[in-house]
Scaffold this motif. Structure first.
Motif, mmCIF file in Angstrom:
data_model
loop_
_atom_site.group_PDB
_atom_site.id
_atom_site.type_symbol
_atom_site.label_atom_id
_atom_site.label_comp_id
_atom_site.label_asym_id
_atom_site.label_seq_id
_atom_site.Cartn_x
_atom_site.Cartn_y
_atom_site.Cartn_z
ATOM 1 N N LEU A 91 1.107 -1.261 -0.006
ATOM 2 C CA LEU A 91 -0.072 0.013 -0.034
ATOM 3 C C LEU A 91 0.979 1.283 -0.259
ATOM 4 C CD1 LEU A 91 -2.350 -1.023 2.741
ATOM 5 C CD2 LEU A 91 -2.632 -1.580 0.193
ATOM 6 N N ALA A 92 0.318 2.367 -0.471
ATOM 7 C CA ALA A 92 1.123 3.612 -0.239
ATOM 8 C C ALA A 92 0.210 4.636 -0.021
ATOM 9 C CB ALA A 92 1.826 3.788 -1.323
ATOM 10 N N ALA A 93 0.691 5.784 0.413
ATOM 11 C CA ALA A 93 -0.267 7.140 0.661
ATOM 12 C C ALA A 93 -0.697 7.412 -0.802
ATOM 13 C CB ALA A 93 0.525 8.331 1.455
ATOM 14 N N GLU A 94 0.274 7.659 -1.766
ATOM 15 C CA GLU A 94 -0.064 8.050 -3.053
ATOM 16 C C GLU A 94 0.236 7.372 -4.036
ATOM 17 O OE1 GLU A 94 1.793 12.004 -3.310
ATOM 18 O OE2 GLU A 94 1.369 12.444 -1.156
ATOM 19 N N PRO A 95 -0.317 6.762 -4.919
ATOM 20 C CA PRO A 95 -1.911 7.075 -4.992
ATOM 21 C C PRO A 95 -2.575 6.420 -4.003
ATOM 22 C CG PRO A 95 -1.379 5.447 -6.671
ATOM 23 C CD PRO A 95 -0.079 5.841 -6.012
ATOM 24 N N GLU A 96 -3.829 7.052 -3.484
ATOM 25 C CA GLU A 96 -4.313 6.612 -2.473
ATOM 26 C C GLU A 96 -4.854 5.189 -2.329
ATOM 27 O OE1 GLU A 96 -8.207 8.031 -0.727
ATOM 28 O OE2 GLU A 96 -7.025 9.418 0.156
ATOM 29 N N PHE A 97 -4.690 4.410 -1.413
ATOM 30 C CA PHE A 97 -5.147 3.157 -1.041
ATOM 31 C C PHE A 97 -6.530 2.799 -1.022
ATOM 32 C CE2 PHE A 97 -3.725 3.227 2.924
ATOM 33 C CZ PHE A 97 -4.643 2.621 3.736
ATOM 34 N N SER A 98 -7.023 1.641 -1.428
ATOM 35 C CA SER A 98 -8.621 1.801 -1.328
ATOM 36 C C SER A 98 -8.426 0.796 -0.061
ATOM 37 C CB SER A 98 -9.254 1.027 -2.461
ATOM 38 O OG SER A 98 -10.351 0.196 -2.186
ATOM 39 N N ASP A 99 -9.396 1.209 0.720
ATOM 40 C CA ASP A 99 -9.733 0.761 2.006
ATOM 41 C C ASP A 99 -10.602 -0.735 1.814
ATOM 42 O OD1 ASP A 99 -8.668 2.097 4.307
ATOM 43 O OD2 ASP A 99 -10.517 3.588 4.056
ATOM 44 N N ASP A 100 -11.442 -0.403 0.580
ATOM 45 C CA ASP A 100 -12.535 -1.429 0.380
ATOM 46 C C ASP A 100 -11.537 -2.541 -0.182
ATOM 47 O OD1 ASP A 100 -15.350 -2.329 -0.775
ATOM 48 O OD2 ASP A 100 -14.085 -2.757 -2.601
ATOM 49 N N LEU A 101 -10.416 -2.419 -1.053
ATOM 50 C CA LEU A 101 -9.964 -3.503 -1.787
ATOM 51 C C LEU A 101 -8.866 -4.195 -0.378
ATOM 52 C CD1 LEU A 101 -8.670 -2.087 -5.171
ATOM 53 C CD2 LEU A 101 -10.242 -3.530 -4.576
ATOM 54 N N VAL A 102 -8.424 -3.356 0.343
ATOM 55 C CA VAL A 102 -7.622 -4.032 1.174
ATOM 56 C C VAL A 102 -8.422 -4.952 2.078
ATOM 57 C CG1 VAL A 102 -6.480 -3.468 3.449
ATOM 58 C CG2 VAL A 102 -6.021 -2.228 1.356
ATOM 59 N N GLY A 103 -9.827 -4.444 2.493
ATOM 60 C CA GLY A 103 -10.708 -5.329 3.003
ATOM 61 C C GLY A 103 -10.715 -6.458 2.562
ATOM 62 N N ARG A 104 -11.262 -6.559 1.159
ATOM 63 C CA ARG A 104 -11.469 -7.591 0.268
ATOM 64 C C ARG A 104 -10.426 -8.660 0.379
ATOM 65 N NH1 ARG A 104 -16.111 -6.915 -3.222
ATOM 66 N NH2 ARG A 104 -16.905 -5.171 -2.660
ATOM 67 N N ALA A 105 -9.052 -8.091 0.131
ATOM 68 C CA ALA A 105 -7.780 -9.074 0.160
ATOM 69 C C ALA A 105 -7.819 -9.457 1.566
ATOM 70 C CB ALA A 105 -6.782 -8.173 -0.181
ATOM 71 N N LEU A 106 -8.008 -9.255 2.501
ATOM 72 C CA LEU A 106 -8.077 -9.621 3.895
ATOM 73 C C LEU A 106 -8.965 -10.815 4.043
ATOM 74 C CD1 LEU A 106 -7.696 -6.574 6.453
ATOM 75 C CD2 LEU A 106 -5.724 -8.388 5.501
ATOM 76 N N VAL A 107 -10.077 -10.478 3.446
ATOM 77 C CA VAL A 107 -11.119 -11.554 3.701
ATOM 78 C C VAL A 107 -10.773 -12.702 2.732
ATOM 79 C CG1 VAL A 107 -13.727 -12.036 2.992
ATOM 80 C CG2 VAL A 107 -12.991 -10.058 4.027
ATOM 81 N N ALA A 108 -10.297 -12.450 1.352
ATOM 82 C CA ALA A 108 -9.941 -13.867 0.747
ATOM 83 C C ALA A 108 -8.730 -14.515 1.343
ATOM 84 C CB ALA A 108 -9.555 -13.164 -0.797
ATOM 85 N N ALA A 109 -7.984 -13.692 1.920
ATOM 86 C CA ALA A 109 -6.720 -14.391 2.579
ATOM 87 C C ALA A 109 -7.250 -15.154 4.022
ATOM 88 C CB ALA A 109 -5.929 -13.197 3.189
ATOM 89 N N SER A 110 -8.077 -14.593 4.812
ATOM 90 C CA SER A 110 -8.645 -15.281 5.897
ATOM 91 C C SER A 110 -9.699 -16.300 5.537
ATOM 92 C CB SER A 110 -9.493 -14.170 6.481
ATOM 93 O OG SER A 110 -10.128 -14.791 7.842
ATOM 94 N N SER A 111 -10.388 -16.399 4.505
ATOM 95 C CA SER A 111 -11.161 -17.351 4.292
ATOM 96 C C SER A 111 -10.182 -18.684 3.577
ATOM 97 C CB SER A 111 -12.029 -17.210 3.046
ATOM 98 O OG SER A 111 -11.523 -16.913 2.008
ATOM 99 N N ALA A 112 -9.071 -18.287 3.062
ATOM 100 C CA ALA A 112 -8.138 -19.337 2.778
ATOM 101 C C ALA A 112 -6.967 -19.743 3.569
ATOM 102 C CB ALA A 112 -7.327 -18.865 1.302
ATOM 103 N N GLY A 113 -7.233 -19.171 4.766
ATOM 104 C CA GLY A 113 -6.297 -19.621 5.764
ATOM 105 C C GLY A 113 -4.843 -19.081 5.558
ATOM 106 N N ILE A 114 -4.685 -17.970 4.858
ATOM 107 C CA ILE A 114 -3.319 -17.313 4.544
ATOM 108 C C ILE A 114 -3.074 -16.187 5.415
ATOM 109 C CG2 ILE A 114 -1.909 -16.255 2.588
ATOM 110 C CD1 ILE A 114 -4.015 -18.034 0.674
ATOM 111 N N ALA A 115 -1.844 -15.945 6.081
ATOM 112 C CA ALA A 115 -1.506 -15.058 6.852
ATOM 113 C C ALA A 115 -1.222 -13.785 5.849
ATOM 114 C CB ALA A 115 -0.038 -15.188 7.685
ATOM 115 N N VAL A 116 -1.527 -12.568 6.413
ATOM 116 C CA VAL A 116 -1.236 -11.143 5.594
ATOM 117 C C VAL A 116 -0.146 -10.303 6.314
ATOM 118 C CG1 VAL A 116 -2.165 -9.174 4.716
ATOM 119 C CG2 VAL A 116 -3.448 -11.243 4.945
ATOM 120 N N GLN A 117 0.694 -9.824 5.571
ATOM 121 C CA GLN A 117 1.830 -8.729 6.360
ATOM 122 C C GLN A 117 1.406 -7.644 5.214
ATOM 123 O OE1 GLN A 117 4.610 -8.563 8.338
ATOM 124 N NE2 GLN A 117 4.150 -6.359 7.863
#
Ligand code: GDP
Length: 300
Positions: A91-117
């Protein structure tokens, strides 16, 4: 052909339905393809191939996967990678990252049992402090955030490289976040390899649809995937969506109805936890969006 003539390997690059497979216990890679309509293969997949000549092969079998990280809209799935240990979300401040996309990537990772950094890149920009504050909710979910600048090779080596050692990591990010800059800082030959690969495929340039696995100099693998602008989760059932929000779990135990959808039901533990501030309203709103999207898709 006999069993003995097959080889096992791992898919290390995918370009449409063409794959590069690294043959196990050798330095060799082969350009492979599938017969018929077989699709759904991913970088990171362990496969059995039937060699053809010295440099090619047909993929005849995919071995069982530990996990699969992908997104899907109503029409089709887009696989990022298989058999990964962690997701590195850039992620980065510019261009501004999307909270929605971050949230979705976290859901996909969580449901697949994958850790996120998370890597919050471009630490040198003054707007980074605001971006860092926007990540507080995510951090409170137990997702670590590392703030660095990909333009500073020492920072990358000292702070990020150790987190990748001996693990298979998928590098993911919206375009412009600095994913390629980070990749080039971590894998010195990445730029040259990308060029060679494109030339071999006759495209003459790095195409945005390529996914590629690089071996890290310090041990471990880094998979570079194309940037994305959307992150549908149509493959998830309502139960899986719920599991993608692990912070809901204690509140769900308090729901009056066993089949509560946490939208409007009386006695809903999740709504109560949100009212008390224990669950973030923006996370709950994301949950509702994903649920509604998947239900709308089913109606067509
Ligand atoms: P990608 O689309 O995610 O692969 O992003 P790139 O690696 O191509 O980077 C996008 C732009 O951000 C380029 O102009 C980079 O030079 C710049 N960039 C990458 N990392 C940093 C950083 O740490 N600080 C600053 N200021 N710019 C960066």
């Amino acid at each position: 052909m006999s069993e003995a003539s097959t080889l096992q390997g791992r898919i290390v690059a995918a370009h449409g339905r063409h794959y590069r497979v690294a043959i196990a216990a050798t330095e060799q890679t082969r350009h492979c393809y599938t017969r018929g309509k077989k699709t759904g293969l991913a970088v990171g997949d362990q496969v059995i191939i039937q060699p053809e000549g010295l440099q090619e092969g047909v993929i005849t079998q995919t071995l069982p996967r530990r996990n699969l990280f992908y997104r899907s809209d109503a029409q089709r799935s887009k696989i990022f990678a298989a058999n990964i240990d962690q997701l590195l979300l850039v992620l980065a401040a510019e261009p501004e990252f999307s909270d929605d996309l971050v949230g979705r990537a976290l859901v996909a990772a969580s449901s697949a049992g994958i850790a996120v950094q998370i890597v919050l890149n471009k630490a040198d920009l003054p707007s980074t402090a605001v971006a860092r504050a926007r990540l507080r909710t995510t951090e409170s979910l137990g997702v670590p955030v590392l703030t660095i600048s990909a333009l500073d090779p020492d920072q990358v080596q000292q702070n990020l490289a150790p987190l990748l050692r001996d693990r298979c990591t998928l590098l993911l990010g919206q375009s412009g976040m600095g994913k390629s800059t980070l990749l080039n800082a971590l894998v010195p030959e990445a730029q040259a390899a990308t060029q060679m690969h494109s030339e071999a495929l006759g495209t003459g340039r790095h195409t945005t649809t390529d996914t590629r696995l690089y071996v890290l100099p310090g041990g471990g693998d880094l998979i570079d995937s194309p940037g994305f602008q959307a992150f549908g989760l149509h493959h998830l059932s309502p139960r899986e969506i719920e599991q993608g929000f692990p912070e809901f779990a204690p509140a769900i135990a308090e729901c009056r109805f066993y089949n509560c959808t946490h939208r409007h039901e009386p006695g809903c533990g999740v709504l109560a936890a949100m009212a008390s501030g224990a669950i973030s309203a923006s996370r709950h709103a994301l949950y509702l969006r994903i649920l509604a999207e998947n239900e709308a898709a089913k109606r067509f």
